[in-house]
Design a protein around this motif. Structure first.
Motif, short mmCIF file in Angstrom:
data_model
loop_
_atom_site.label_atom_id
_atom_site.label_comp_id
_atom_site.label_asym_id
_atom_site.label_seq_id
_atom_site.Cartn_x
_atom_site.Cartn_y
_atom_site.Cartn_z
N UNK A 137 100.08 -59.45 50.54
CA UNK A 137 99.14 -58.73 49.68
C UNK A 137 97.82 -59.42 49.39
N UNK A 138 97.82 -60.67 48.93
CA UNK A 138 96.55 -61.32 48.62
C UNK A 138 95.60 -61.41 49.80
N UNK A 139 96.11 -61.69 50.99
CA UNK A 139 95.24 -61.77 52.17
C UNK A 139 94.69 -60.40 52.55
N UNK A 140 95.51 -59.37 52.43
CA UNK A 140 95.05 -58.01 52.72
C UNK A 140 93.95 -57.61 51.75
N UNK A 141 94.16 -57.89 50.47
CA UNK A 141 93.15 -57.56 49.47
C UNK A 141 91.85 -58.31 49.73
N UNK A 142 91.96 -59.56 50.12
CA UNK A 142 90.77 -60.39 50.33
C UNK A 142 89.89 -59.87 51.47
N UNK A 143 90.48 -59.28 52.50
CA UNK A 143 89.66 -58.80 53.62
C UNK A 143 89.43 -57.29 53.60
N UNK A 144 89.85 -56.63 52.52
CA UNK A 144 89.78 -55.18 52.46
C UNK A 144 88.38 -54.62 52.24
N UNK A 145 87.51 -55.42 51.64
CA UNK A 145 86.20 -54.90 51.27
C UNK A 145 86.23 -54.03 50.03
N UNK A 146 87.35 -54.04 49.32
CA UNK A 146 87.49 -53.23 48.12
C UNK A 146 86.70 -53.83 46.96
#
Length: 372
Positions: free
Chosen positions: A281-290
């Motif tokens: 989760x943290x890595x996905x959030x970090x590269x999401x551009x959200x």
């Protein structure tokens, strides 16, 4: 078309000259073309047996009506379905058929399972206008297709629900929420994993990066809740976080806000729902551009707010999970697809399955062409 009986539903499907947009309470803003086929008028609790912890209701029955009946017997829908209206800016009334068609599952999913796990039986009308019944009022299934599980989460593309049978559970005596302050995303996810890996029966685990709050819910008898809260303090003491506890009233508000994604109410932009491995989760959030996000299901579910039209799937890249576009303009949903693209083999399988249930392709046509 407003349907008020199962026979009227059968007649409507048999007489359909083109696509039908299947709708319950109309609260989820799902973009589907065709003539609206609303089952919101198909209402009523047809059987409630508190001793057997089962309830049977017509598909258009408001969730609030069912919850009120259950509350009178100190019972509840344990999967705590989300109310989408404030997030999506929709009106209408959430219905039990809509909840099951979308498999709407709240924060307690990590401990009791998804909405579909409480679905004991269904009655529905298939694409040829035939009434099909599967399952029953006990937790047992007959040989053959598990149609109950197939219908849950199919968004009306396999058939139109007319009645559902559900398992319900008792309400706990009390509950409280342990709050850890000051942890970053990785620390919050690690703390949630540690709590869930303990024997102290956590029934909700969420992390709010903006406030740096990690929330852990405990439910049960008063003495048990107090004991488990104390033990969780010991288990999580090594995190170095400041810890406090919210009582039942404050805990109710905390989890209602988590369930209904209150953090994004009234905020501009698109809203995505990302299902993934908690550790990713943290890595996905970090590269999401959200612009903003928060974690539920101990990190296995991430709600994300992005700029309008942002392609979050492209930004994140390949990952073990899927991203669903929950709130966006019709143009963005048409361009990006509401549901995550399927792998080729799975796409062929689901296409064949839909062809079996709805050979004319009239139910919510095209909605799940890119479903996960």
């Amino acid at each position: 078309m407003d349907i008020t009986s199962e026979q009227a539903l059968v007649d409507a499907v048999k007489g359909a000259g083109g696509p039908l947009a299947v709708q319950g309470g109309g609260t989820r803003g799902v973009p589907v073309g065709g003539q609206v086929l609303s089952v919101a008028g198909l209402t009523g609790i047809t059987l409630y047996e508190p001793g057997a912890m089962t309830v049977v209701a017509k598909a258009g029955t408001p969730v609030a009506e069912i919850e009120a009946a259950l509350a009178g017997e100190n019972q509840r829908l344990a999967f705590e379905p989300m109310d989408h209206r404030a997030l999506l800016g929709t009106r209408g009334t959430p219905t039990i058929g809509g909840v099951m068609a979308a498999n709407v599952s709240g924060p307690r999913r990590i401990s009791v399972g998804a909405a579909r796990d409480f679905l004991l039986g269904v009655r529905y009308v298939d694409g040829q206008g035939a009434v099909v019944k599967n399952g029953g009022r006990v937790m047992k299934n007959v040989t053959g297709y598990d149609l109950v599980k197939l219908l849950a989460g199919s968004y009306g593309t396999l058939g139109v629900l007319s009645e559902v049978s559900l398992k319900v559970l008792p309400k706990p005596e009390t509950h409280a929420t342990l709050i850890l302050h000051g942890l970053d995303d990785a620390g919050g996810v690690a703390a949630m994993a540690r709590a869930l890996g303990s024997p102290f029966e956590v029934t909700g685990a969420a992390h709010d990066p903006e406030r740096q709050e990690t929330k852990l819910r405990v439910e049960g008898f008063e003495a048990s809740v107090a004991y488990r809260l104390g033990k969780l303090r010991e288990v999580l003491g090594a995190t170095g976080a400041e810890i406090d506890v919210r009582d039942a009233a404050a805990s109710d508000a905390t989890w209602a806000d988590t369930r209904d994604v209150a953090a994004f109410h009234g905020k501009d932009g698109d809203v995505w729902r990302v299902s993934c491995k908690p550790s990713d989760g943290p890595a996905i959030a970090a590269r999401s551009g959200a612009q903003a996000w928060f974690y539920d299901w101990a990190g296995g579910l991430i709600w994300m707010l992005t700029t309008t039209g942002h392609d979050l799937r492209q930004a994140v890249g390949a990952f073990d999970g899927h991203a669903t576009l929950i709130r966006a303009s019709a143009e963005s949903k048409a361009r990006l697809g509401m549901f995550h693209p399927e792998p080729g083999g799975l796409a062929r399988l689901t296409s064949k399955l839909r062809a079996q249930f709805d050979p004319k392709g009239i139910f919510n046509a095209g909605l799940m062409d890119h479903a996960a």
